[in-house]
Enzyme design. Structure first.
Site, PDB file in Angstrom:
ATOM      1  N   ARG A 111       0.857  -1.197   0.000  1.00  0.00           N
ATOM      2  CA  ARG A 111       0.000   0.000   0.000  1.00  0.00           C
ATOM      3  C   ARG A 111       0.883   1.232   0.000  1.00  0.00           C
ATOM      4  NH1 ARG A 111      -4.793   0.123   4.219  1.00  0.00           N
ATOM      5  NH2 ARG A 111      -3.081   0.805   5.532  1.00  0.00           N
ATOM      6  N   THR A 115      -1.294   7.436  -0.595  1.00  0.00           N
ATOM      7  CA  THR A 115      -2.613   7.249  -1.228  1.00  0.00           C
ATOM      8  C   THR A 115      -3.371   6.057  -0.640  1.00  0.00           C
ATOM      9  OG1 THR A 115      -1.749   5.744  -2.900  1.00  0.00           O
ATOM     10  CG2 THR A 115      -1.688   8.105  -3.420  1.00  0.00           C
ATOM     11  N   ASP A 207       0.415  -3.378  12.116  1.00  0.00           N
ATOM     12  CA  ASP A 207       0.919  -3.745  10.797  1.00  0.00           C
ATOM     13  C   ASP A 207       1.303  -5.222  10.809  1.00  0.00           C
ATOM     14  OD1 ASP A 207       2.843  -4.251   8.639  1.00  0.00           O
ATOM     15  OD2 ASP A 207       2.627  -2.103   8.254  1.00  0.00           O
ATOM     16  N   ASP A 210       4.927  -6.200   9.607  1.00  0.00           N
ATOM     17  CA  ASP A 210       5.963  -5.825  10.580  1.00  0.00           C
ATOM     18  C   ASP A 210       5.924  -6.740  11.806  1.00  0.00           C
ATOM     19  OD1 ASP A 210       7.060  -3.805   9.079  1.00  0.00           O
ATOM     20  OD2 ASP A 210       5.821  -2.232   9.964  1.00  0.00           O
TER      21      ASP A 210
HETATM   22  C1  PRP Z   1      -1.111  -4.915   4.285  1.00  0.00           C
HETATM   23  C2  PRP Z   1      -1.895  -6.218   4.367  1.00  0.00           C
HETATM   24  C3  PRP Z   1      -2.686  -6.190   3.091  1.00  0.00           C
HETATM   25  C4  PRP Z   1      -2.990  -4.718   2.914  1.00  0.00           C
HETATM   26  C5  PRP Z   1      -4.386  -4.453   3.378  1.00  0.00           C
HETATM   27  O1  PRP Z   1      -0.022  -5.051   3.479  1.00  0.00           O
HETATM   28  O2  PRP Z   1      -1.087  -7.339   4.536  1.00  0.00           O
HETATM   29  O3  PRP Z   1      -1.990  -6.696   1.972  1.00  0.00           O
HETATM   30  O4  PRP Z   1      -2.065  -3.998   3.752  1.00  0.00           O
HETATM   31  O5  PRP Z   1      -4.745  -3.137   3.124  1.00  0.00           O
HETATM   32  P1  PRP Z   1      -5.860  -2.745   2.063  1.00  0.00           P
HETATM   33  O6  PRP Z   1      -7.000  -3.660   2.285  1.00  0.00           O
HETATM   34  O7  PRP Z   1      -6.180  -1.322   2.431  1.00  0.00           O
HETATM   35  O8  PRP Z   1      -5.281  -2.844   0.692  1.00  0.00           O
HETATM   36  P2  PRP Z   1       1.064  -3.862   3.304  1.00  0.00           P
HETATM   37  O9  PRP Z   1       0.691  -3.001   2.151  1.00  0.00           O
HETATM   38  O10 PRP Z   1       1.270  -3.185   4.616  1.00  0.00           O
HETATM   39  O11 PRP Z   1       2.350  -4.633   2.847  1.00  0.00           O
HETATM   40  P3  PRP Z   1       3.272  -5.695   3.649  1.00  0.00           P
HETATM   41  O12 PRP Z   1       2.466  -6.953   3.828  1.00  0.00           O
HETATM   42  O13 PRP Z   1       4.424  -5.874   2.714  1.00  0.00           O
HETATM   43  O14 PRP Z   1       3.671  -5.093   4.968  1.00  0.00           O
HETATM   44  N1  URA Z   2      -2.357  -3.398   6.822  1.00  0.00           N
HETATM   45  C1  URA Z   2      -2.019  -3.856   8.053  1.00  0.00           C
HETATM   46  O1  URA Z   2      -1.035  -4.585   8.206  1.00  0.00           O
HETATM   47  N2  URA Z   2      -2.804  -3.503   9.084  1.00  0.00           N
HETATM   48  C2  URA Z   2      -3.882  -2.717   8.942  1.00  0.00           C
HETATM   49  O2  URA Z   2      -4.568  -2.440   9.949  1.00  0.00           O
HETATM   50  C3  URA Z   2      -4.208  -2.256   7.674  1.00  0.00           C
HETATM   51  C4  URA Z   2      -3.425  -2.618   6.611  1.00  0.00           C
END
Ligand code: PRP
Ligand code: URA
Length: 216
Positions: A111, A115, A207, A210
């Site tokens: 994400r 945005t 997160d 993380d």
């Molecule tokens: C997180 C999560 C989803 C997304 C959800 O990933 O694991 O993929 O956000 O958010 P959305 O429904 O608003 O799209 P992130 O983008 O943080 O990436 P990561 O798993 O690499 O930390």
């Molecule tokens: N991605 C995450 O990992 N946590 C949230 O709450 C939303 C998006």
């Protein structure tokens, strides 16, 4: 926005004491990355049990030590697992515990911090993906943008049967996926209250990537 997903037959809120118990530990700020990984795997296994309830079966002849009988087995090229990177990786082993022969594809989406829109950086699906039921896994369904885009990418490969398994969801995210993809079944362990101004789920678990990989 009016949320009507609870009446949608494609929506499944997996309401099981073990899921609830494990999810409360998963959410806790005191849970270590090791515990987080173990719990995400276990919850993924329990969601998979629900999500595979209607897999097609075929008759097979089985020789027991006493006689031959007609048993049932999952028919054809059954399942593919597609985690959305990174956090979806934490759910793959849970699905594999129940479906060891499932092939695993990967979709890389993150994400954008400003945005909150998903940005695609990787896509590698099983060569025979279109013959399989694809289970997309991601612990978090927040705005639904990442899951919806991932499903669109999988559909472009000709896949007809897709299920989405997420651990924690926001109402907005569930509604978005069901609206964008009326042919996809969605399984979640929890629907939380709302999103905050950064599109994080409240109360959520923070997160997921993380916490799983200890990167913050
Ligand atoms: C997180 C999560 C989803 C997304 C959800 O990933 O694991 O993929 O956000 O958010 P959305 O429904 O608003 O799209 P992130 O983008 O943080 O990436 P990561 O798993 O690499 O930390
Ligand atoms: N991605 C995450 O990992 N946590 C949230 O709450 C939303 C998006």
């Amino acid at each position: 926005m009016k949320f009507t997903f609870r009446e949608n037959p494609n929506f499944h809120d997996v309401d099981h004491p073990l899921v609830e118990h494990k999810l409360s530990i998963l959410r806790s700020v005191d849970t270590t990355p090791k515990q987080f990984a173990e719990l995400a795997e276990e919850i993924a296994l329990l969601l998979t049990y629900e999500a595979t309830k209607n897999l097609p079966l075929e008759d097979v002849q089985v020789e027991t030590p006493l006689e031959t009988m007609t048993g049932k087995m999952v028919s054809g090229k059954a399942v593919g697992i597609v985690p959305i990177l990174r956090a979806g990786l934490g759910m793959v082993s849970g699905v594999q515990k129940l479906i060891p022969n499932a092939k695993v594809g990967h979709i890389g989406l993150y994400r954008d911090h400003d945005t909150h829109e998903p940005v695609e950086y990787y896509c590698k699906l099983p060569a025979d993906a279109e013959k399989r039921t694809i289970i997309v896994v991601d612990p978090m369904l927040a705005t639904g943008g990442s899951a919806s885009d991932a499903i669109t990418m999988i559909k472009k490969r000709g896949v007809k049967k897709i299920k989405l398994c997420c651990i924690v969801s926001a109402p907005e995210g569930v509604q978005r996926v069901l609206d964008d993809h009326p042919d996809v079944e969605v399984y979640v362990a929890a629907v939380d209250r709302c999103l905050n101004e950064n599109c994080y789920i409240l109360p959520g678990l923070g997160d997921a990537g993380d916490r799983l990989f200890g990167t913050k």
